[in-house]
Design a protein around this motif. Structure first.
Motif, PDB file in Angstrom:
ATOM      1  N   PHE A 109       0.821  -1.213   0.000  1.00  0.00           N
ATOM      2  CA  PHE A 109       0.000   0.000   0.000  1.00  0.00           C
ATOM      3  C   PHE A 109       0.854   1.263   0.000  1.00  0.00           C
ATOM      4  O   PHE A 109       2.038   1.225   0.339  1.00  0.00           O
ATOM      5  CB  PHE A 109      -0.887   0.027   1.246  1.00  0.00           C
ATOM      6  CG  PHE A 109      -1.829  -1.137   1.319  1.00  0.00           C
ATOM      7  CD1 PHE A 109      -2.965  -1.181   0.530  1.00  0.00           C
ATOM      8  CD2 PHE A 109      -1.555  -2.204   2.166  1.00  0.00           C
ATOM      9  CE1 PHE A 109      -3.830  -2.255   0.585  1.00  0.00           C
ATOM     10  CE2 PHE A 109      -2.419  -3.288   2.226  1.00  0.00           C
ATOM     11  CZ  PHE A 109      -3.558  -3.317   1.446  1.00  0.00           C
ATOM     12  N   VAL A 110       0.186   2.370  -0.340  1.00  0.00           N
ATOM     13  CA  VAL A 110       0.846   3.669  -0.190  1.00  0.00           C
ATOM     14  C   VAL A 110       0.721   4.044   1.287  1.00  0.00           C
ATOM     15  O   VAL A 110      -0.391   4.128   1.810  1.00  0.00           O
ATOM     16  CB  VAL A 110       0.150   4.731  -1.073  1.00  0.00           C
ATOM     17  CG1 VAL A 110       0.745   6.108  -0.826  1.00  0.00           C
ATOM     18  CG2 VAL A 110       0.262   4.342  -2.541  1.00  0.00           C
ATOM     19  N   PRO A 111       1.855   4.245   1.984  1.00  0.00           N
ATOM     20  CA  PRO A 111       1.760   4.557   3.416  1.00  0.00           C
ATOM     21  C   PRO A 111       0.950   5.829   3.647  1.00  0.00           C
ATOM     22  O   PRO A 111       0.948   6.732   2.814  1.00  0.00           O
ATOM     23  CB  PRO A 111       3.232   4.765   3.838  1.00  0.00           C
ATOM     24  CG  PRO A 111       4.036   4.123   2.765  1.00  0.00           C
ATOM     25  CD  PRO A 111       3.235   4.231   1.502  1.00  0.00           C
ATOM     26  N   PRO A 112       0.229   5.899   4.778  1.00  0.00           N
ATOM     27  CA  PRO A 112      -0.632   7.060   5.020  1.00  0.00           C
ATOM     28  C   PRO A 112       0.156   8.334   5.283  1.00  0.00           C
ATOM     29  O   PRO A 112       1.217   8.308   5.915  1.00  0.00           O
ATOM     30  CB  PRO A 112      -1.426   6.651   6.274  1.00  0.00           C
ATOM     31  CG  PRO A 112      -0.627   5.590   6.920  1.00  0.00           C
ATOM     32  CD  PRO A 112       0.176   4.912   5.865  1.00  0.00           C
ATOM     33  N   LEU A 113      -0.403   9.445   4.777  1.00  0.00           N
ATOM     34  CA  LEU A 113       0.222  10.755   4.969  1.00  0.00           C
ATOM     35  C   LEU A 113       0.051  11.206   6.419  1.00  0.00           C
ATOM     36  O   LEU A 113      -1.044  11.106   6.979  1.00  0.00           O
ATOM     37  CB  LEU A 113      -0.439  11.773   4.026  1.00  0.00           C
ATOM     38  CG  LEU A 113       0.059  13.212   4.130  1.00  0.00           C
ATOM     39  CD1 LEU A 113       1.458  13.345   3.528  1.00  0.00           C
ATOM     40  CD2 LEU A 113      -0.898  14.180   3.404  1.00  0.00           C
ATOM     41  N   ASP A 114       1.132  11.710   7.002  1.00  0.00           N
ATOM     42  CA  ASP A 114       1.064  12.340   8.331  1.00  0.00           C
ATOM     43  C   ASP A 114       0.575  13.775   8.080  1.00  0.00           C
ATOM     44  O   ASP A 114       1.355  14.646   7.672  1.00  0.00           O
ATOM     45  CB  ASP A 114       2.472  12.311   8.954  1.00  0.00           C
ATOM     46  CG  ASP A 114       2.524  12.957  10.332  1.00  0.00           C
ATOM     47  OD1 ASP A 114       1.684  13.835  10.600  1.00  0.00           O
ATOM     48  OD2 ASP A 114       3.424  12.601  11.114  1.00  0.00           O
ATOM     49  N   CYS A 115      -0.733  14.002   8.269  1.00  0.00           N
ATOM     50  CA  CYS A 115      -1.337  15.286   7.874  1.00  0.00           C
ATOM     51  C   CYS A 115      -0.766  16.470   8.658  1.00  0.00           C
ATOM     52  O   CYS A 115      -0.597  17.557   8.100  1.00  0.00           O
ATOM     53  CB  CYS A 115      -2.856  15.242   8.036  1.00  0.00           C
ATOM     54  SG  CYS A 115      -3.598  14.061   6.910  1.00  0.00           S
ATOM     55  N   HIS A 116      -0.461  16.269   9.953  1.00  0.00           N
ATOM     56  CA  HIS A 116       0.110  17.363  10.748  1.00  0.00           C
ATOM     57  C   HIS A 116       1.479  17.767  10.191  1.00  0.00           C
ATOM     58  O   HIS A 116       1.787  18.945  10.030  1.00  0.00           O
ATOM     59  CB  HIS A 116       0.254  16.955  12.214  1.00  0.00           C
ATOM     60  CG  HIS A 116      -1.073  16.763  12.870  1.00  0.00           C
ATOM     61  ND1 HIS A 116      -1.973  17.789  13.002  1.00  0.00           N
ATOM     62  CD2 HIS A 116      -1.656  15.660  13.400  1.00  0.00           C
ATOM     63  CE1 HIS A 116      -3.068  17.322  13.585  1.00  0.00           C
ATOM     64  NE2 HIS A 116      -2.898  16.034  13.834  1.00  0.00           N
ATOM     65  N   ALA A 117       2.290  16.747   9.903  1.00  0.00           N
ATOM     66  CA  ALA A 117       3.626  17.032   9.380  1.00  0.00           C
ATOM     67  C   ALA A 117       3.523  17.746   8.033  1.00  0.00           C
ATOM     68  O   ALA A 117       4.281  18.665   7.738  1.00  0.00           O
ATOM     69  CB  ALA A 117       4.419  15.735   9.248  1.00  0.00           C
ATOM     70  N   TRP A 118       2.558  17.299   7.213  1.00  0.00           N
ATOM     71  CA  TRP A 118       2.356  17.920   5.911  1.00  0.00           C
ATOM     72  C   TRP A 118       2.006  19.399   6.056  1.00  0.00           C
ATOM     73  O   TRP A 118       2.546  20.257   5.360  1.00  0.00           O
ATOM     74  CB  TRP A 118       1.288  17.157   5.120  1.00  0.00           C
ATOM     75  CG  TRP A 118       0.730  17.951   3.977  1.00  0.00           C
ATOM     76  CD1 TRP A 118      -0.485  18.554   3.902  1.00  0.00           C
ATOM     77  CD2 TRP A 118       1.404  18.278   2.746  1.00  0.00           C
ATOM     78  NE1 TRP A 118      -0.624  19.227   2.705  1.00  0.00           N
ATOM     79  CE2 TRP A 118       0.519  19.079   1.975  1.00  0.00           C
ATOM     80  CE3 TRP A 118       2.662  17.978   2.217  1.00  0.00           C
ATOM     81  CZ2 TRP A 118       0.858  19.576   0.721  1.00  0.00           C
ATOM     82  CZ3 TRP A 118       3.005  18.472   0.953  1.00  0.00           C
ATOM     83  CH2 TRP A 118       2.104  19.256   0.219  1.00  0.00           C
ATOM     84  N   GLU A 119       1.062  19.695   6.973  1.00  0.00           N
ATOM     85  CA  GLU A 119       0.670  21.087   7.213  1.00  0.00           C
ATOM     86  C   GLU A 119       1.893  21.917   7.598  1.00  0.00           C
ATOM     87  O   GLU A 119       2.107  23.015   7.103  1.00  0.00           O
ATOM     88  CB  GLU A 119      -0.333  21.174   8.376  1.00  0.00           C
ATOM     89  CG  GLU A 119      -1.684  20.524   8.096  1.00  0.00           C
ATOM     90  CD  GLU A 119      -2.491  21.314   7.103  1.00  0.00           C
ATOM     91  OE1 GLU A 119      -2.471  22.541   7.201  1.00  0.00           O
ATOM     92  OE2 GLU A 119      -3.110  20.682   6.220  1.00  0.00           O
ATOM     93  N   ASP A 120       2.685  21.364   8.533  1.00  0.00           N
ATOM     94  CA  ASP A 120       3.846  22.113   9.042  1.00  0.00           C
ATOM     95  C   ASP A 120       4.935  22.302   7.980  1.00  0.00           C
ATOM     96  O   ASP A 120       5.721  23.237   8.061  1.00  0.00           O
ATOM     97  CB  ASP A 120       4.457  21.388  10.267  1.00  0.00           C
ATOM     98  CG  ASP A 120       3.511  21.461  11.455  1.00  0.00           C
ATOM     99  OD1 ASP A 120       2.570  22.281  11.416  1.00  0.00           O
ATOM    100  OD2 ASP A 120       3.692  20.675  12.414  1.00  0.00           O
ATOM    101  N   LEU A 121       4.961  21.384   7.015  1.00  0.00           N
ATOM    102  CA  LEU A 121       6.013  21.479   5.984  1.00  0.00           C
ATOM    103  C   LEU A 121       5.821  22.725   5.124  1.00  0.00           C
ATOM    104  O   LEU A 121       6.793  23.331   4.663  1.00  0.00           O
ATOM    105  CB  LEU A 121       5.982  20.216   5.106  1.00  0.00           C
ATOM    106  CG  LEU A 121       7.047  20.108   4.033  1.00  0.00           C
ATOM    107  CD1 LEU A 121       8.446  20.033   4.656  1.00  0.00           C
ATOM    108  CD2 LEU A 121       6.810  18.890   3.137  1.00  0.00           C
ATOM    109  N   ASN A 122       4.541  23.084   4.900  1.00  0.00           N
ATOM    110  CA  ASN A 122       4.228  24.287   4.140  1.00  0.00           C
ATOM    111  C   ASN A 122       4.854  24.263   2.743  1.00  0.00           C
ATOM    112  O   ASN A 122       5.570  25.171   2.341  1.00  0.00           O
ATOM    113  CB  ASN A 122       4.719  25.518   4.930  1.00  0.00           C
ATOM    114  CG  ASN A 122       4.104  26.792   4.401  1.00  0.00           C
ATOM    115  OD1 ASN A 122       3.059  26.746   3.744  1.00  0.00           O
ATOM    116  ND2 ASN A 122       4.751  27.921   4.668  1.00  0.00           N
ATOM    117  N   LEU A 123       4.602  23.178   2.039  1.00  0.00           N
ATOM    118  CA  LEU A 123       5.102  23.012   0.661  1.00  0.00           C
ATOM    119  C   LEU A 123       3.894  23.018  -0.271  1.00  0.00           C
ATOM    120  O   LEU A 123       2.871  22.411   0.040  1.00  0.00           O
ATOM    121  CB  LEU A 123       5.860  21.673   0.557  1.00  0.00           C
ATOM    122  CG  LEU A 123       6.532  21.339  -0.768  1.00  0.00           C
ATOM    123  CD1 LEU A 123       7.768  22.222  -0.990  1.00  0.00           C
ATOM    124  CD2 LEU A 123       6.966  19.871  -0.802  1.00  0.00           C
TER     125      LEU A 123
END
Ligand SMILES: [Fe+2]
Ligand SMILES: [Fe+2]
Length: 407
Positions: A368-382
């Protein structure tokens, strides 16, 4: 708008995306008209292609039309491998779209059935979490770090070291030297003229970049020990190279200064699985079987079955090898980057792993495609707008590096 190879740039073309060097420094801003000195600078900094506004008059060889039925079939098929993610999340939606496109164009099929199928089931045994304890008590001897990496660690740690000192260590290994020179002459760097000596490469590309490459090449040699009954080692290598390349490109888009660390982190992110496959082949096959039956993620099943997952194993190995802390943090937290000591680079490796699983560039055994860490994604600001260009750049670099690493 389209991608144009640096050799085909014409003065007056207008940039549709900013251009940055491998260290993330801005070379030319979006919307600027390209002039001959800019083209020279792009070549010096190894920029192989840029995004241009307007009709570019030619199509990339890979941009052939794909049968809409095939696209639809691929879209339906890969919904399953994205089932641990929210397809309405903007980042996942974009990765899904790019994955459908890449897989349809390159006729990539799901590999689930090719990953270690047990010929005869001998009863599922659970080792009750004693694996890491066994490793820690050194009842299982860890592979030794290639001696050349230990020497490089010493040279890098010494502030008085010169470029020549690094070159002298690398030159002790003819195979490392040959692979390293092939890589620095590949599309990954796009150097304007041929580099024949390691000392030249160190001067042009930088001490840390060469150290990172030498470390990656040396450690990847361990991949050859993966039993073929478990997983095709070239597929594993492709997954690792793809993750390293995408992480490096995303790091440049994020304007991070040390892109080489991200390349090595991506290259080594699933190294813990290599140890599992080499030292615990029976357990690994049982874990694959369990995943097929439960539709669980591989790292969740590892944790359930072994009491730890591949990230704990690789952390232990990296500490044993005394590798830089930042590498350890990026690799240990690639499934849970919010928890990392350095969340930004760990999130980039996390994202690159998601992309490489979605695109189907090799496999590390995960279905499977591993699940996105949504908090980390938000903080990355990309911005998700950079994903498409990042994938295009990555595919271009991937094929040249893949051929070299398989030599
Ligand atoms: Fe992983
Ligand atoms: Fe992975």
């Amino acid at each position: 708008m389209g991608i144009v190879h640096t050799n085909k740039l014409q003065p007056g073309m207008v940039l549709a995306d900013e251009v940055r060097d491998v260290n993330g420094r801005l070379l030319l801003a979006k919307g600027k008209s390209i002039q001959p000195p800019h083209i020279r600078i792009f070549k010096i900094w190894g920029i192989t292609e840029v995004n241009i506004f307007g009709d570019i008059g030619h199509k990339d060889p890979g941009e052939t039309l794909v049968n809409p039925d095939l696209i639809e079939k691929t879209r339906e098929e890969i919904k399953l491998i994205f089932s641990h993610n929210d397809l309405d999340h903007p980042a996942i939606k974009e990765i899904f779209r790019l994955s459908v496109e890449y897989r349809s164009r390159n006729s990539i099929e799901l590999k689930n059935n090719e990953i270690g199928v047990k010929r005869q089931v001998s009863g599922i045994r659970n080792v009750n979490g004693d694996l890491l304890t066994r490793l820690k008590k050194k009842k299982i001897s860890l592979p030794e770090i290639p001696s050349i990496v230990a020497e490089l660690n010493e040279v890098i740690a010494n502030p008085l070291s010169l470029a020549e000192d690094i070159a002298n260590v690398v030159n002790k290994s003819p195979s490392l030297t040959a692979t390293l020179l092939k890589i620095v002459n590949s599309g990954l760097y796009g150097c304007p003229s041929r580099i024949d000596k390691v000392s030249q490469a160190v001067t042009l590309i930088g001490t840390k970049e060469i150290y990172g490459l030498a470390l990656g090449i040396s450690v990847v040699s361990i991949f050859k020990l993966i039993p073929k009954e478990i997983i095709n080692m070239y597929d594993f290598l492709r997954h690792s190279i793809g993750c390293g390349i995408i992480a490096r490109i995303l790091a440049a888009h994020k304007n991070l200064p040390q892109t080489e660390q991200l390349f090595v982190s991506g290259l080594l992110h699933d190294l813990g699985r290599v140890l599992l496959y080499i030292y615990f082949p029976e357990d690994s096959l049982n874990i694959f079987d369990n995943c097929r039956k439960s539709n669980r993620l591989l790292y969740q099943e590892e944790k359930e079955y072994l009491g730890c997952d591949h990230t704990h194993i690789v952390k232990h190995l990296m500490q044993h090898w005394k590798l830089p802390m930042i590498l350890e943090s990026n690799v240990f937290c690639h499934h849970d980057p919010s928890q990392a000591q350095h969340p930004v680079p760990a999130t980039i490796v996390h994202l690159a792993d998601i992309m490489v699983n979605g695109l189907g560039m090799g496999t590390s055994g995960e279905m499977f495609v591993p699940p996105l860490d949504c908090h980390a994604w938000e903080d990355l600001n990309l911005s998700i707008n950079c994903f498409e260009i990042a994938v295009k750049q990555a595919v271009h670099q991937f094929y040249s590096l893949d051929a070299i690493m398989q030599d």
